[in-house]
Scaffold this active site. Structure first.
Site, short mmCIF file in Angstrom:
data_model
loop_
_atom_site.label_atom_id
_atom_site.label_comp_id
_atom_site.label_asym_id
_atom_site.label_seq_id
_atom_site.Cartn_x
_atom_site.Cartn_y
_atom_site.Cartn_z
N ASN A 11 0.77 -1.17 -0.04
CA ASN A 11 -0.17 0.06 -0.10
C ASN A 11 1.03 1.26 0.03
O ASN A 11 1.49 1.57 1.05
CB ASN A 11 -0.69 0.06 1.36
CG ASN A 11 -1.67 1.48 1.37
OD1 ASN A 11 -1.60 2.19 0.47
ND2 ASN A 11 -2.24 1.42 2.53
N LYS A 13 0.05 4.28 -0.19
CA LYS A 13 -0.28 5.62 0.21
C LYS A 13 -0.43 6.47 -0.61
O LYS A 13 -0.29 6.80 -1.72
CB LYS A 13 0.04 5.66 1.73
CG LYS A 13 -0.08 4.63 2.80
CD LYS A 13 -0.03 4.77 4.08
CE LYS A 13 -0.08 3.29 4.74
NZ LYS A 13 0.14 3.39 6.16
N HIS A 95 -9.43 1.18 5.11
CA HIS A 95 -8.24 1.54 5.90
C HIS A 95 -8.22 2.15 6.89
O HIS A 95 -9.16 3.30 6.74
CB HIS A 95 -7.02 1.99 5.00
CG HIS A 95 -5.70 2.02 5.45
ND1 HIS A 95 -5.23 2.93 6.46
CD2 HIS A 95 -4.74 1.09 5.31
CE1 HIS A 95 -4.09 2.58 6.71
NE2 HIS A 95 -3.67 1.48 6.10
N GLU A 97 -6.74 4.86 8.22
CA GLU A 97 -6.62 6.16 7.68
C GLU A 97 -7.82 6.91 7.08
O GLU A 97 -7.74 7.97 7.27
CB GLU A 97 -5.30 6.15 6.65
CG GLU A 97 -3.88 6.24 7.57
CD GLU A 97 -2.63 5.49 6.98
OE1 GLU A 97 -2.78 5.71 5.49
OE2 GLU A 97 -1.83 5.03 7.44
N GLU A 165 -4.99 -4.84 10.70
CA GLU A 165 -4.22 -3.83 10.97
C GLU A 165 -4.44 -3.03 12.20
O GLU A 165 -5.33 -2.15 12.22
CB GLU A 165 -4.19 -2.87 9.79
CG GLU A 165 -3.85 -3.42 8.51
CD GLU A 165 -3.45 -2.48 7.46
OE1 GLU A 165 -2.20 -2.60 7.04
OE2 GLU A 165 -3.99 -1.37 7.30
N GLY A 171 3.01 2.13 10.85
CA GLY A 171 3.86 3.12 10.64
C GLY A 171 4.72 3.52 11.93
O GLY A 171 5.24 4.51 12.04
N SER A 210 3.53 -2.20 10.10
CA SER A 210 5.03 -2.29 10.52
C SER A 210 5.71 -3.64 10.10
O SER A 210 6.33 -4.10 10.72
CB SER A 210 5.53 -1.84 12.01
OG SER A 210 5.11 -0.58 12.30
P1 PGA Z 1 3.09 0.27 7.54
O1 PGA Z 1 1.74 0.59 7.03
O2 PGA Z 1 3.44 -1.02 6.96
O3 PGA Z 1 3.83 1.45 6.93
O4 PGA Z 1 3.10 0.08 8.94
C1 PGA Z 1 0.75 -0.54 6.90
C2 PGA Z 1 -0.63 0.06 6.39
O5 PGA Z 1 -1.03 0.99 6.79
O6 PGA Z 1 -1.20 -0.97 5.50
#
Ligand code: PGA
Length: 247
Positions: A11, A13, A95, A97, A165, A171, A210
């Site tokens: 992803n 983003k 997601h 976010e 997640e 992140g 992560s």
């Molecule tokens: P990350 O994000 O691997 O940077 O922690 C995962 C995600 O948001 O899908």
């Protein structure tokens, strides 16, 4: 029981200009004989270019979000049909976010998953608890409720994935312990089987948050983990390939 084929999805983003296509090409070139399905979900602006660049290869292209409707007066939004038209075969919905930043409820996420099916895309439906919810001992309840509310009945008999997640792991460099991941994935599996029977037994449950080359193999071999949704570490081909090798 047929084992689901693991999916490793990147992803990107809101990252990626034309130059990032080289990373995607390097992923395709370095894939080798992996038992996994591999996908890259770039920003909407790159979906078509990436799909063209990767056509004929093993790397799938996905969207990061879609609008529930197929068309209309929704300035700035992208329909699932548009993603499919651009060459995507999957789409991430729900997601955290988007849930946190755009107020997406489980009902909205379920509408988006329906839109994905309507357009012939495989939805990756995301769920995950916040740190406060985990510390309050509510992770399993929150995630199970999100799964029940975000997965439309129409998914029965169709291809889809769920991505667990934890919001606090995205992140941050923090990850749950393997037993914690297994506990949540097992709870999600129970919801899937209850809702969809055999389809629910087959759908891969990805872990996201992560994931790095260094922790990928342990996470990917945990019980009920059927792949990974990878953010930051999917931006560099070398890191993403390192994760794929962990399958
Ligand atoms: P990350 O994000 O691997 O940077 O922690 C995962 C995600 O948001 O899908």
């Amino acid at each position: 029981m047929t084992q689901p084929v693991p999916l490793i999805a990147g992803n990107w983003k809101m990252n990626g200009l034309a130059a990032a296509m080289d990373e995607a090409r390097a992923v395709a070139a370095g894939l080798g004989a992996t038992p996994a399905r591999v996908a890259i979900c770039p920003p909407a602006t790159l979906v078509e270019r990436l799909a063209r660049a990767l056509a004929g290869g093993a790397v799938l292209v996905g969207g990061q979000d879609c609008h529930p409707k197929a068309s209309g007066a929704f300035t700035g939004d992208v329909a699932a049909e548009m993603l499919a038209d651009a060459g995507a075969s999957l789409v991430i919905v729900g997601h955290s976010e988007r849930r946190a930043g755009y107020g997406e409820t489980d009902a909205v996420v379920a509408d988006k998953a329906r839109a994905a099916l309507r357009a012939g895309l495989e939805p990756i439906v995301c769920v995950g608890e916040t740190l406060a919810e985990r510390e309050g001992g509510r992770a399993l309840a929150v995630v199970s409720e999100q799964a029940r509310g975000s997965l439309p009945a129409k998914l029965a008999g169709r291809d889809f994935c769920v991505a667990y997640e934890p919001v606090w792991a995205i992140g941050t460099g923090l990850t749950p312990t393997t037993p914690q991941i297994e506990e949540v994935h097992t709870a999600i599996r129970a919801v899937l089987v209850e809702m969809f029977g055999e389809t629910g037994r087959r759908a891969p449950i990805l872990y996201g948050g992560s994931v790095k080359p260094a922790n990928a193999a342990e996470i990917l071999h945990a019980a009920e983990v059927g792949g990974a949704l990878v953010g930051g570490a999917s931006l560099k081909a070398e890191d993403f390939l390192g994760i794929i090798r962990g399958v």
